[in-house]
Design a protein around this motif. Sequence first.
Motif, PDB file in Angstrom:
ATOM      1  N   GLY A 137      57.078  40.370  46.728  1.00 55.84           N
ATOM      2  CA  GLY A 137      58.353  40.326  46.233  1.00 55.84           C
ATOM      3  C   GLY A 137      58.395  40.086  44.638  1.00 55.84           C
ATOM      4  O   GLY A 137      59.137  40.759  43.941  1.00 55.84           O
ATOM      5  N   LEU A 156      56.958  42.916  42.382  1.00 56.79           N
ATOM      6  CA  LEU A 156      57.703  44.006  42.454  1.00 56.79           C
ATOM      7  C   LEU A 156      58.853  43.724  41.628  1.00 56.79           C
ATOM      8  O   LEU A 156      59.516  44.362  40.680  1.00 56.79           O
ATOM      9  CB  LEU A 156      58.168  44.435  43.941  1.00 56.79           C
ATOM     10  N   GLY A 157      59.308  42.704  41.585  1.00 52.39           N
ATOM     11  CA  GLY A 157      60.711  42.032  41.052  1.00 52.39           C
ATOM     12  C   GLY A 157      60.426  42.022  39.480  1.00 52.39           C
ATOM     13  O   GLY A 157      61.429  42.681  38.985  1.00 52.39           O
ATOM     14  N   THR A 167      59.986  39.469  51.504  1.00 54.77           N
ATOM     15  CA  THR A 167      59.686  40.170  50.185  1.00 54.77           C
ATOM     16  C   THR A 167      61.085  40.749  49.604  1.00 54.77           C
ATOM     17  O   THR A 167      61.150  40.381  48.253  1.00 54.77           O
ATOM     18  CB  THR A 167      58.891  41.437  50.423  1.00 54.77           C
ATOM     19  N   PHE A 183      62.657  39.729  45.882  1.00 54.72           N
ATOM     20  CA  PHE A 183      62.769  40.597  44.937  1.00 54.72           C
ATOM     21  C   PHE A 183      63.941  40.791  44.074  1.00 54.72           C
ATOM     22  O   PHE A 183      63.953  40.907  42.826  1.00 54.72           O
ATOM     23  CB  PHE A 183      62.809  42.081  45.742  1.00 54.72           C
TER      24      PHE A 183
END
Length: 267
Positions: free
Chosen positions: A80, A83-84, A136, A140
């Motif tokens: 997470g 990707l964040g 996740t 995120f």
Amino acid sequence: MPHAAPVWKAKIAAVSQALLIPALFIALWSTASAQAWLDPKLIPSPWNVLASALHTLAQADFWQGLAASVSRNLIGYALGASLGVAFGVALGTSKWVNWFFAPGFNILRQISLFAWLPLISTFFGYGNGAKILFITFSVFYPVALHSLEGVSSISAKYREVGQVYQFPKAYAYRKLILPAAGPQIFVGLQLGLIFAWLATVGSEFLLANYGAGLGNLVIRGREQFNVPLIILGMLAIGCVGVLLNAGLARIERHLLRWQRAGSGGKP
């Protein structure tokens, strides 16, 4: 090292302050138990809780549950957070990405975190993968938002420097954008870590019959009406959360100090 003594005194004072309220609570709890003000079936004495905790800590099931919770938490947090940060930085630096993804992202982030769990369990079942996906998701959104805020708050003059000198994109991200947005990104990472641990325990509560974890330990204590087991699970959850946040704080101090040293104290 003339400053060593004041530093240690400050640390001892901080630890003493942190332990003051728990110590007073245990003293009051012990007094109430000794005076029979509490029903021992509902609220056992601290010493009974301690004895039960020692018995539980000697069993492999507790450590297996602890390892399961921490591992799925760290995996979900790593996914997470990665990707964040990538998504938030892309939103803040690319007009096309912002135009295409920002409206949908702003709508989806309004959905309550635990509203995703029934949908996730429907499509991905009740196993470890579903819990990691839920963690996740929980990480995120706060990381992406704070990464976007960090990039958006960068002064225009720093962007102009990169344009004037025609820095390659990779170099501009490494030397200008990420160092300048670093403090705000770490705010998101800290919030994401808190959300990840809440999601870890929450998913174990709601999917209690599937897999091992600290949340399952508390649920088992409730089903058995074992109050000492519930209290031990709560304390373990709190201690792990404190240790995770302390570890991230040390990483943050190290990285931001390295960035300041490498850039002469400027983004």
